[in-house]
Design an enzyme around this catalytic site. Structure first.
Site, mmCIF file in Angstrom:
data_model
loop_
_atom_site.group_PDB
_atom_site.id
_atom_site.type_symbol
_atom_site.label_atom_id
_atom_site.label_comp_id
_atom_site.label_asym_id
_atom_site.label_seq_id
_atom_site.Cartn_x
_atom_site.Cartn_y
_atom_site.Cartn_z
ATOM 1 N N THR A 12 30.870 29.491 27.060
ATOM 2 C CA THR A 12 31.717 30.657 26.821
ATOM 3 C C THR A 12 33.003 30.534 26.068
ATOM 4 O OG1 THR A 12 30.966 32.422 28.709
ATOM 5 C CG2 THR A 12 32.858 32.876 27.519
ATOM 6 N N THR A 85 30.170 28.664 32.258
ATOM 7 C CA THR A 85 30.368 28.965 34.026
ATOM 8 C C THR A 85 28.982 29.101 34.727
ATOM 9 O OG1 THR A 85 30.584 31.184 33.557
ATOM 10 C CG2 THR A 85 32.651 29.813 33.535
#
Length: 331
Positions: A12, A85
């Site tokens: 991300t 993540t």
């Protein structure tokens, strides 16, 4: 001035909008540009490994990362690795095992919002990662939301919150507040020899979460599919059903066939203890290995790493009763 290597793998933090949703595209150089004045405090070099959503990070990528660290660690005081993540805890755990006696810090970080987003948490997470990487304290860590976690104790517990990661069954390795970076000396791992890259992994490991009424025949299928290891998230302190659907008998059959079976708890916190209840003691007699207070991510990756070293069940049991990087508390 500390020399820090910034390695990027996507995630991300490096993503930008596309017609199909967010996708990683930013290079390490572009990420470093967001650090602003911090670049004047460190001698930063960058290297791009992948531009992948972390859902696509697999054992082959873990090996590539570990080999890159092994190639470069002597040239730097610390390494910062950016990563998505979703599988960051798996990567942090497996690197902790593969990079034996790592003499410098490798600090993994990422973000919940892309670094170009005006409200991103990416810049702050990078600053914290660089601060930990500059300490020179050996080990693999996750830096997120002003906290530093041992690599083999990190678990992602939130999908959108900036406090996405927690240190499970272990205090934080460090926290960041108005006093700066506060290290917890009792948590920091200790090296006990020379560095070695132990990057052989067995990807034939299956993770299953027990549910009431689970058909034990699924383990017959796993045997036919040539799996070498199984990690089970059992109930509570270590419960496995044996009435009507005799799961324990199936596990004993798997163990007899040379399959290593590690059993943890579905509970996120505290430890499993198979000596408490009848069902747990039956499981121990069947030959399963206790996971004690390990995270699921650490148990899975440790079993992959162990099976990459040996297929002898007695050796696997010995490895799982050894604390290498703070991943397990046996007592």
């Amino acid at each position: 001035m500390k020399k820090i290597l910034l390695i990027t793998t996507g995630g991300t933090i490096a993503s930008e909008p596309t017609d199909e949703g967010l996708a990683p595209s930013l290079t390490s150089g572009k990420l470093a540009a967001f650090l602003g004045g911090l670049t004047a405090e460190y001698d930063i070099k960058t290297e791009d490994l992948f531009q992948l959503d972390s859902s696509n990070i697999q054992p082959e990528e873990w090996q590539c990362i570990a080999r890159t660290v092994a190639r470069e660690y002597q040239n730097y005081d610390g390494i910062v690795l950016t990563h998505g993540t979703d599988t960051m805890a798996y990567t942090a755990s497996v690197l902790s095992f593969m990079l034996r006696n790592l003499p410098i810090p490798v600090v993994i970080t990422g973000s919940q919002l892309p670094i170009r987003h005006p409200l991103t948490d990416g810049v702050e997470n990078l600053r914290c990662a660089f601060a930990m990487a500059s300490t020179g304290i050996p080990g693999v860590y996750v830096a997120f939301n002003r906290k530093v976690i041992l690599g083999a104790r990190a678990v992602k517990v939130r999908t959108t919150g900036f406090d996405a990661f927690e240190s499970v069954n272990c205090p934080y390795a460090a926290t960041i507040d108005a006093n700066g970076l506060e290290l917890n000396e009792s948590v920091l791992p200790q090296t006990d020899g020379d560095f070695s890259l132990e990057d052989s992994l067995c990807d034939r490991v299956f993770l299953i979460k027990l549910t009431p009424g689970l058909n034990p025949e699924i383990f017959d299928m796993l045997l036919k599919m040539n799996y070498k290891g199984i990690v089970i998230e059992a109930f509570g302190a270590g419960g496995l059903n044996f009435v009507r659907r005799d799961l324990i008998a199936k596990l004993q059959k798997a163990v007899e066939r040379g399959i290593s079976v590690v059993v943890c708890s579905q509970c996120l916190y505290e430890r499993s203890d198979f000596t408490i209840y009848q069902t747990g003691r039956k499981a121990l007699k069947s030959g399963v290995v206790q996971g004690f207070d390990m995270t699921t991510e650490a148990a899975v990756t440790k079993l992959m790493w162990a099976l990459g070293k040996t297929d002898r069940p007695e050796d696997i049991k010995r490895i799982f009763t050894t604390n290498y990087v703070g991943e397990i508390n046996i007592t």
